[in-house]
Design a protein around this motif. Structure first.
Motif, PDB file in Angstrom:
ATOM      1  N   ALA A 175      -7.911   0.201  18.650  1.00 28.52           N
ATOM      2  CA  ALA A 175      -9.169   0.672  18.074  1.00 28.52           C
ATOM      3  C   ALA A 175      -8.936   1.895  17.202  1.00 28.52           C
ATOM      4  CB  ALA A 175     -10.158   0.984  19.194  1.00 28.52           C
ATOM      5  N   ALA A 176      -7.848   1.893  16.462  1.00 31.60           N
ATOM      6  CA  ALA A 176      -7.512   3.045  15.625  1.00 31.60           C
ATOM      7  C   ALA A 176      -8.488   3.168  14.458  1.00 31.60           C
ATOM      8  CB  ALA A 176      -6.090   2.902  15.092  1.00 31.60           C
ATOM      9  N   ASN A 177      -8.914   4.381  14.188  1.00 32.61           N
ATOM     10  CA  ASN A 177      -9.787   4.648  13.051  1.00 32.61           C
ATOM     11  C   ASN A 177      -8.964   4.626  11.763  1.00 32.61           C
ATOM     12  OD1 ASN A 177     -11.165   6.274  10.952  1.00 32.61           O
ATOM     13  ND2 ASN A 177     -12.696   6.576  12.542  1.00 32.61           N
ATOM     14  N   ILE A 178      -9.390   3.805  10.801  1.00 34.76           N
ATOM     15  CA  ILE A 178      -8.629   3.688   9.545  1.00 34.76           C
ATOM     16  C   ILE A 178      -9.473   4.106   8.338  1.00 34.76           C
ATOM     17  CG2 ILE A 178      -7.159   1.863  10.467  1.00 34.76           C
ATOM     18  CD1 ILE A 178      -8.842  -0.073   8.617  1.00 34.76           C
ATOM     19  N   ASP A 179     -10.525   4.868   8.564  1.00 30.77           N
ATOM     20  CA  ASP A 179     -11.416   5.271   7.466  1.00 30.77           C
ATOM     21  C   ASP A 179     -10.646   5.951   6.332  1.00 30.77           C
ATOM     22  OD1 ASP A 179     -13.515   4.232   8.855  1.00 30.77           O
ATOM     23  OD2 ASP A 179     -14.338   6.150   9.524  1.00 30.77           O
ATOM     24  N   LYS A 180      -9.712   6.813   6.694  1.00 26.79           N
ATOM     25  CA  LYS A 180      -8.955   7.539   5.676  1.00 26.79           C
ATOM     26  C   LYS A 180      -8.097   6.588   4.841  1.00 26.79           C
ATOM     27  CE  LYS A 180      -5.941  11.591   5.194  1.00 26.79           C
ATOM     28  NZ  LYS A 180      -5.198  12.651   5.930  1.00 26.79           N
ATOM     29  N   ALA A 181      -7.500   5.597   5.506  1.00 26.86           N
ATOM     30  CA  ALA A 181      -6.672   4.623   4.786  1.00 26.86           C
ATOM     31  C   ALA A 181      -7.530   3.754   3.868  1.00 26.86           C
ATOM     32  CB  ALA A 181      -5.908   3.750   5.777  1.00 26.86           C
ATOM     33  N   LEU A 182      -8.699   3.364   4.328  1.00 24.01           N
ATOM     34  CA  LEU A 182      -9.597   2.565   3.488  1.00 24.01           C
ATOM     35  C   LEU A 182     -10.019   3.346   2.252  1.00 24.01           C
ATOM     36  CD1 LEU A 182     -11.860   0.886   6.202  1.00 24.01           C
ATOM     37  CD2 LEU A 182     -10.033  -0.188   4.881  1.00 24.01           C
ATOM     38  N   ALA A 183     -10.263   4.638   2.449  1.00 23.33           N
ATOM     39  CA  ALA A 183     -10.631   5.484   1.314  1.00 23.33           C
ATOM     40  C   ALA A 183      -9.478   5.616   0.318  1.00 23.33           C
ATOM     41  CB  ALA A 183     -11.057   6.859   1.809  1.00 23.33           C
ATOM     42  N   ALA A 184      -8.254   5.388   0.807  1.00 21.65           N
ATOM     43  CA  ALA A 184      -7.071   5.445  -0.056  1.00 21.65           C
ATOM     44  C   ALA A 184      -6.648   4.048  -0.515  1.00 21.65           C
ATOM     45  CB  ALA A 184      -5.924   6.127   0.678  1.00 21.65           C
ATOM     46  N   ASN A 185      -7.614   3.123  -0.493  1.00 18.40           N
ATOM     47  CA  ASN A 185      -7.438   1.780  -1.080  1.00 18.40           C
ATOM     48  C   ASN A 185      -6.529   0.845  -0.289  1.00 18.40           C
ATOM     49  OD1 ASN A 185      -9.112   2.428  -3.343  1.00 18.40           O
ATOM     50  ND2 ASN A 185      -7.369   3.515  -4.258  1.00 18.40           N
ATOM     51  N   LEU A 186      -6.463   1.008   1.033  1.00 12.03           N
ATOM     52  CA  LEU A 186      -5.765   0.018   1.848  1.00 12.03           C
ATOM     53  C   LEU A 186      -6.570  -1.275   1.828  1.00 12.03           C
ATOM     54  CD1 LEU A 186      -3.562  -0.810   3.881  1.00 12.03           C
ATOM     55  CD2 LEU A 186      -5.025   0.109   5.698  1.00 12.03           C
ATOM     56  N   THR A 187      -5.916  -2.375   1.521  1.00 11.31           N
ATOM     57  CA  THR A 187      -6.585  -3.676   1.457  1.00 11.31           C
ATOM     58  C   THR A 187      -5.831  -4.693   2.308  1.00 11.31           C
ATOM     59  OG1 THR A 187      -5.337  -4.308  -0.531  1.00 11.31           O
ATOM     60  CG2 THR A 187      -7.486  -3.236  -0.857  1.00 11.31           C
ATOM     61  N   PHE A 188      -6.493  -5.817   2.566  1.00  8.47           N
ATOM     62  CA  PHE A 188      -5.935  -6.829   3.466  1.00  8.47           C
ATOM     63  C   PHE A 188      -6.087  -8.217   2.866  1.00  8.47           C
ATOM     64  CE2 PHE A 188      -8.102  -3.395   5.680  1.00  8.47           C
ATOM     65  CZ  PHE A 188      -7.077  -2.841   6.418  1.00  8.47           C
ATOM     66  N   ARG A 189      -5.050  -9.026   2.992  1.00  4.98           N
ATOM     67  CA  ARG A 189      -5.147 -10.417   2.587  1.00  4.98           C
ATOM     68  C   ARG A 189      -5.946 -11.192   3.633  1.00  4.98           C
ATOM     69  NH1 ARG A 189       0.494 -11.763   1.472  1.00  4.98           N
ATOM     70  NH2 ARG A 189       0.567  -9.496   1.235  1.00  4.98           N
ATOM     71  N   PRO A 190      -6.469 -12.357   3.321  1.00  3.60           N
ATOM     72  CA  PRO A 190      -7.200 -13.152   4.313  1.00  3.60           C
ATOM     73  C   PRO A 190      -6.334 -13.481   5.527  1.00  3.60           C
ATOM     74  CG  PRO A 190      -7.605 -13.997   2.101  1.00  3.60           C
ATOM     75  CD  PRO A 190      -6.496 -12.981   1.982  1.00  3.60           C
ATOM     76  N   LEU A 191      -6.950 -13.450   6.699  1.00  2.00           N
ATOM     77  CA  LEU A 191      -6.222 -13.776   7.921  1.00  2.00           C
ATOM     78  C   LEU A 191      -5.601 -15.166   7.832  1.00  2.00           C
ATOM     79  CD1 LEU A 191      -5.400 -13.247  10.870  1.00  2.00           C
ATOM     80  CD2 LEU A 191      -7.694 -14.000  11.554  1.00  2.00           C
ATOM     81  N   ALA A 192      -6.311 -16.109   7.236  1.00  2.36           N
ATOM     82  CA  ALA A 192      -5.790 -17.475   7.125  1.00  2.36           C
ATOM     83  C   ALA A 192      -4.465 -17.510   6.380  1.00  2.36           C
ATOM     84  CB  ALA A 192      -6.809 -18.370   6.428  1.00  2.36           C
TER      85      ALA A 192
ATOM     86  N   TRP B 227       0.823  -1.207   0.000  1.00  5.23           N
ATOM     87  CA  TRP B 227       0.000   0.000   0.000  1.00  5.23           C
ATOM     88  C   TRP B 227       0.861   1.262   0.000  1.00  5.23           C
ATOM     89  CZ3 TRP B 227      -1.474   3.207   4.489  1.00  5.23           C
ATOM     90  CH2 TRP B 227      -2.497   4.119   4.192  1.00  5.23           C
ATOM     91  N   ILE B 228       1.942   1.273   0.779  1.00  2.84           N
ATOM     92  CA  ILE B 228       2.828   2.441   0.811  1.00  2.84           C
ATOM     93  C   ILE B 228       3.440   2.690  -0.567  1.00  2.84           C
ATOM     94  CG2 ILE B 228       5.010   3.331   1.728  1.00  2.84           C
ATOM     95  CD1 ILE B 228       4.302   2.051   4.400  1.00  2.84           C
ATOM     96  N   VAL B 229       3.852   1.632  -1.221  1.00  3.59           N
ATOM     97  CA  VAL B 229       4.412   1.783  -2.574  1.00  3.59           C
ATOM     98  C   VAL B 229       3.369   2.410  -3.504  1.00  3.59           C
ATOM     99  CG1 VAL B 229       5.225   0.530  -4.604  1.00  3.59           C
ATOM    100  CG2 VAL B 229       6.086  -0.081  -2.344  1.00  3.59           C
ATOM    101  N   GLU B 230       2.135   1.953  -3.407  1.00  3.61           N
ATOM    102  CA  GLU B 230       1.075   2.500  -4.258  1.00  3.61           C
ATOM    103  C   GLU B 230       0.820   3.969  -3.945  1.00  3.61           C
ATOM    104  OE1 GLU B 230      -2.159  -0.117  -3.521  1.00  3.61           O
ATOM    105  OE2 GLU B 230      -1.321  -1.769  -4.709  1.00  3.61           O
ATOM    106  N   LEU B 231       0.846   4.329  -2.670  1.00  3.85           N
ATOM    107  CA  LEU B 231       0.658   5.729  -2.292  1.00  3.85           C
ATOM    108  C   LEU B 231       1.759   6.600  -2.887  1.00  3.85           C
ATOM    109  CD1 LEU B 231      -0.360   5.468   1.487  1.00  3.85           C
ATOM    110  CD2 LEU B 231      -1.858   6.034  -0.439  1.00  3.85           C
ATOM    111  N   ILE B 232       2.981   6.130  -2.774  1.00  9.84           N
ATOM    112  CA  ILE B 232       4.112   6.899  -3.302  1.00  9.84           C
ATOM    113  C   ILE B 232       4.005   7.044  -4.817  1.00  9.84           C
ATOM    114  CG2 ILE B 232       6.618   6.877  -3.621  1.00  9.84           C
ATOM    115  CD1 ILE B 232       6.800   5.511  -0.859  1.00  9.84           C
ATOM    116  N   GLU B 233       3.616   5.970  -5.478  1.00 11.49           N
ATOM    117  CA  GLU B 233       3.479   6.015  -6.935  1.00 11.49           C
ATOM    118  C   GLU B 233       2.431   7.041  -7.379  1.00 11.49           C
ATOM    119  OE1 GLU B 233       4.759   1.436  -8.151  1.00 11.49           O
ATOM    120  OE2 GLU B 233       2.634   1.967  -7.878  1.00 11.49           O
TER     121      GLU B 233
END
Length: 208
Positions: free
Chosen positions: A142-159, A66-72
């Motif tokens: 319990a950090a609010n991550i709404d801004k990061a989600l709006a900037a396309n932060l994604t997560f792989r499956p926990l498994a 995600w950081i790489v994508e933000l920088i790009e």
């Protein structure tokens, strides 16, 4: 202070990432790795505090991508980075590890009062655990991550994170850097069972 200095130099162009607990392969702290390894071994596992307490972390590989994508995209601003708050309980985490590792683990949940009485060290002997009575750490996971989600932060499956962490750990000869040792865990479990409040939980559903 570092953030302030960066903003002083780069102004509105500054990109600041505030990550929470990072987990996954190559993690030198072993905070998450301890739980993966311990549950995979099976048997009775000492679990800390309330099974319904929420935990928050993210795979370091997701953060890096995600950081790489933000920088790009020349992004700027301040972002909290972690999994969504209030989305994963400790019991659900341990149940997920049990399912992925196919272990026979059962979970005995010892409450805050007992752990404090026995001087169990939060975060180190019991990784990811902070007493709910603590005012200083309330809201830590319990950090609010709404801004990061709006900037396309994604997560792989926990498994996937659990499986990859387990496979990586199997290649490491050094002892874990976090977690309680076997003898101490057994001693605490024996002491807990001599009280009238011991409860064994075998699945997340049983914790409700």
């Amino acid at each position: 202070m570092c953030e302030h200095e960066a903003q002083q130099v780069f102004g509105a162009r500054t990109l600041i990432i505030r990550p929470g607990l990072l987990v996954g392969p190559l993690d030198p702290t072993d905070r998450f790795t301890y739980w993966v390894s311990r549950v995979a071994r099976g048997g009775e596992v000492l679990a800390p505090g309330s099974p319904n307490r929420f935990v928050q972390f993210m795979d370091a590989r997701d953060l890096a991508q995600w950081i790489v994508e933000l920088i790009e995209h020349n992004a700027a601003g301040v972002f909290n980075a972690a999994c969504p708050p209030f989305s994963l309980t400790f019991a659900q985490l341990l149940a997920a590890i049990k399912a992925v590792t196919q272990s026979d683990a059962s979970f005995t949940w010892a409450d805050d009062a007992f752990l404090q009485q026995q001087r169990v060290k939060e975060w180190s002997e019991m990784p990811l655990y902070l007493a709910q009575s603590s005012q200083e750490t309330r809201g830590f996971m319990a950090a609010n991550i709404d801004k990061a989600l709006a900037a396309n932060l994604t997560f792989r499956p926990l498994a996937d994170t659990i499986r990859d962490t387990l496979e990586w750990r199997a290649t490491q000869p050094s002892p874990l850097q976090a977690g309680i040792d076997d003898a101490r865990e057994k001693e605490l479990l024996d002491t807990w069972h001599h009280t009238s409040q011991g409860v064994i939980v075998t699945s997340a559903a049983d914790a409700r």
